[in-house]
Motif scaffolding. Sequence first.
Motif, PDB file in Angstrom:
ATOM      1  N   GLY A   1      -9.469   4.493   5.361  1.00 31.95           N
ATOM      2  CA  GLY A   1      -8.612   5.108   6.354  1.00 31.95           C
ATOM      3  C   GLY A   1      -7.169   5.291   5.938  1.00 31.95           C
ATOM      4  N   GLY A   2      -6.786   4.798   4.771  1.00 30.54           N
ATOM      5  CA  GLY A   2      -5.421   5.004   4.325  1.00 30.54           C
ATOM      6  C   GLY A   2      -5.177   6.458   3.960  1.00 30.54           C
ATOM      7  N   GLY A   3      -3.918   6.783   3.705  1.00 28.80           N
ATOM      8  CA  GLY A   3      -3.595   8.148   3.333  1.00 28.80           C
ATOM      9  C   GLY A   3      -2.118   8.413   3.495  1.00 28.80           C
ATOM     10  N   SER A   4      -1.783   9.692   3.484  1.00 31.61           N
ATOM     11  CA  SER A   4      -0.397  10.107   3.622  1.00 31.61           C
ATOM     12  C   SER A   4      -0.206  10.808   4.956  1.00 31.61           C
ATOM     13  CB  SER A   4      -0.026  11.056   2.478  1.00 31.61           C
ATOM     14  OG  SER A   4      -0.108  10.396   1.227  1.00 31.61           O
ATOM     15  N   VAL A   5       0.906  10.537   5.593  1.00 28.64           N
ATOM     16  CA  VAL A   5       1.198  11.123   6.895  1.00 28.64           C
ATOM     17  C   VAL A   5       2.707  11.252   7.044  1.00 28.64           C
ATOM     18  CG1 VAL A   5       1.258   8.889   8.055  1.00 28.64           C
ATOM     19  CG2 VAL A   5       0.646  10.939   9.358  1.00 28.64           C
ATOM     20  N   GLN A   6       3.135  12.169   7.871  1.00 28.58           N
ATOM     21  CA  GLN A   6       4.553  12.311   8.154  1.00 28.58           C
ATOM     22  C   GLN A   6       4.983  11.303   9.207  1.00 28.58           C
ATOM     23  OE1 GLN A   6       5.282  16.483   9.094  1.00 28.58           O
ATOM     24  NE2 GLN A   6       5.888  16.817   6.970  1.00 28.58           N
ATOM     25  N   ALA A   7       6.259  10.988   9.197  1.00 30.16           N
ATOM     26  CA  ALA A   7       6.803  10.066  10.187  1.00 30.16           C
ATOM     27  C   ALA A   7       6.457  10.537  11.597  1.00 30.16           C
ATOM     28  CB  ALA A   7       8.311   9.955  10.018  1.00 30.16           C
ATOM     29  N   GLY A   8       6.071   9.568  12.420  1.00 35.69           N
ATOM     30  CA  GLY A   8       5.642   9.887  13.771  1.00 35.69           C
ATOM     31  C   GLY A   8       4.151  10.086  13.906  1.00 35.69           C
ATOM     32  N   GLY A   9       3.467  10.179  12.779  1.00 37.52           N
ATOM     33  CA  GLY A   9       2.034  10.403  12.795  1.00 37.52           C
ATOM     34  C   GLY A   9       1.244   9.121  12.981  1.00 37.52           C
ATOM     35  N   SER A  10      -0.080   9.267  12.894  1.00 37.27           N
ATOM     36  CA  SER A  10      -0.981   8.148  13.140  1.00 37.27           C
ATOM     37  C   SER A  10      -2.040   8.052  12.048  1.00 37.27           C
ATOM     38  CB  SER A  10      -1.684   8.322  14.495  1.00 37.27           C
ATOM     39  OG  SER A  10      -0.757   8.357  15.551  1.00 37.27           O
ATOM     40  N   LEU A  11      -2.501   6.845  11.833  1.00 32.39           N
ATOM     41  CA  LEU A  11      -3.628   6.581  10.949  1.00 32.39           C
ATOM     42  C   LEU A  11      -4.444   5.446  11.541  1.00 32.39           C
ATOM     43  CD1 LEU A  11      -2.045   6.639   7.358  1.00 32.39           C
ATOM     44  CD2 LEU A  11      -3.708   8.267   8.265  1.00 32.39           C
ATOM     45  N   ARG A  12      -5.716   5.415  11.185  1.00 31.33           N
ATOM     46  CA  ARG A  12      -6.582   4.328  11.620  1.00 31.33           C
ATOM     47  C   ARG A  12      -7.253   3.723  10.399  1.00 31.33           C
ATOM     48  NH1 ARG A  12     -12.333   4.122  14.441  1.00 31.33           N
ATOM     49  NH2 ARG A  12     -12.060   2.385  15.907  1.00 31.33           N
ATOM     50  N   LEU A  13      -7.008   2.444  10.189  1.00 30.16           N
ATOM     51  CA  LEU A  13      -7.633   1.726   9.083  1.00 30.16           C
ATOM     52  C   LEU A  13      -8.868   0.986   9.580  1.00 30.16           C
ATOM     53  CD1 LEU A  13      -4.518   0.135   7.330  1.00 30.16           C
ATOM     54  CD2 LEU A  13      -5.490   2.420   7.029  1.00 30.16           C
ATOM     55  N   SER A  14      -9.867   0.908   8.722  1.00 34.98           N
ATOM     56  CA  SER A  14     -11.075   0.149   9.025  1.00 34.98           C
ATOM     57  C   SER A  14     -11.346  -0.822   7.890  1.00 34.98           C
ATOM     58  CB  SER A  14     -12.284   1.076   9.174  1.00 34.98           C
ATOM     59  OG  SER A  14     -12.101   1.999  10.205  1.00 34.98           O
ATOM     60  N   CYS A  15     -11.937  -1.936   8.236  1.00 38.47           N
ATOM     61  CA  CYS A  15     -12.319  -2.927   7.234  1.00 38.47           C
ATOM     62  C   CYS A  15     -13.677  -3.489   7.632  1.00 38.47           C
ATOM     63  CB  CYS A  15     -11.290  -4.036   7.160  1.00 38.47           C
ATOM     64  SG  CYS A  15     -11.776  -5.434   6.127  1.00 38.47           S
ATOM     65  N   ALA A  16     -14.658  -3.267   6.777  1.00 37.95           N
ATOM     66  CA  ALA A  16     -16.010  -3.746   7.048  1.00 37.95           C
ATOM     67  C   ALA A  16     -16.343  -4.882   6.103  1.00 37.95           C
ATOM     68  CB  ALA A  16     -17.008  -2.606   6.873  1.00 37.95           C
ATOM     69  N   ALA A  17     -16.754  -5.999   6.685  1.00 41.57           N
ATOM     70  CA  ALA A  17     -17.137  -7.160   5.887  1.00 41.57           C
ATOM     71  C   ALA A  17     -18.645  -7.172   5.681  1.00 41.57           C
ATOM     72  CB  ALA A  17     -16.688  -8.439   6.573  1.00 41.57           C
ATOM     73  N   SER A  18     -19.054  -7.564   4.503  1.00 39.28           N
ATOM     74  CA  SER A  18     -20.484  -7.675   4.210  1.00 39.28           C
ATOM     75  C   SER A  18     -20.706  -8.892   3.326  1.00 39.28           C
ATOM     76  CB  SER A  18     -20.997  -6.412   3.525  1.00 39.28           C
ATOM     77  OG  SER A  18     -20.328  -6.207   2.294  1.00 39.28           O
ATOM     78  N   GLY A  19     -21.976  -9.284   3.229  1.00 37.54           N
ATOM     79  CA  GLY A  19     -22.301 -10.439   2.404  1.00 37.54           C
ATOM     80  C   GLY A  19     -22.609 -11.648   3.258  1.00 37.54           C
ATOM     81  N   ARG A  20     -22.480 -12.813   2.673  1.00 37.32           N
ATOM     82  CA  ARG A  20     -22.815 -14.064   3.355  1.00 37.32           C
ATOM     83  C   ARG A  20     -21.600 -14.534   4.159  1.00 37.32           C
ATOM     84  NH1 ARG A  20     -25.769 -18.246  -0.491  1.00 37.32           N
ATOM     85  NH2 ARG A  20     -26.229 -19.096   1.568  1.00 37.32           N
ATOM     86  N   ILE A  21     -21.563 -14.076   5.405  1.00 32.75           N
ATOM     87  CA  ILE A  21     -20.438 -14.387   6.274  1.00 32.75           C
ATOM     88  C   ILE A  21     -20.827 -15.509   7.224  1.00 32.75           C
ATOM     89  CG2 ILE A  21     -18.819 -13.473   7.967  1.00 32.75           C
ATOM     90  CD1 ILE A  21     -19.510 -10.666   6.842  1.00 32.75           C
ATOM     91  N   PHE A  22     -20.082 -16.585   7.182  1.00 33.20           N
ATOM     92  CA  PHE A  22     -20.349 -17.708   8.059  1.00 33.20           C
ATOM     93  C   PHE A  22     -19.122 -17.993   8.894  1.00 33.20           C
ATOM     94  CE2 PHE A  22     -24.312 -18.708   6.146  1.00 33.20           C
ATOM     95  CZ  PHE A  22     -24.181 -18.486   4.793  1.00 33.20           C
TER      96      PHE A  22
END
Length: 116
Positions: A8-29
């Motif tokens: 979700g990263g990227g370039s945007v002009q001031a005042g704009g919006s972005l949405r980051l996502s982070c997905a975890a996988s593997g042996r999560i306890f």
Amino acid sequence: QVQLAESGGGSVQAGGSLRLSCAASGRIFSTYAMGWYRQAPGRQREMVARVWIGGSTTYADSVMDRFTISRIQGGSTVYLEMNSLKPEDTAVYYCILNAYGGAEYWGQGTQVTVSS
């Protein structure tokens, strides 16, 4: 082993919006927190936002009222909605997952660039 994949990263002009996502996988306890940190060139890595197992959240003062962190209850994906972006928000954004027992996992980072 746990892997965190950011997007979700990227370039945007001031005042704009972005949405980051982070997905975890593997042996999560027993995840008790997830969140986002950022690091700008020449600066130390800093906390941006955190979400705890009970749903409470913490934000850096610099992003309060502009950024929103969320996590689906019981899920392994965390989001960061970033609005009213400023050039000083330019940084590499890293996802973090904290598990009970002290284990800590980091993503590889995603670049956010805000131009004036």
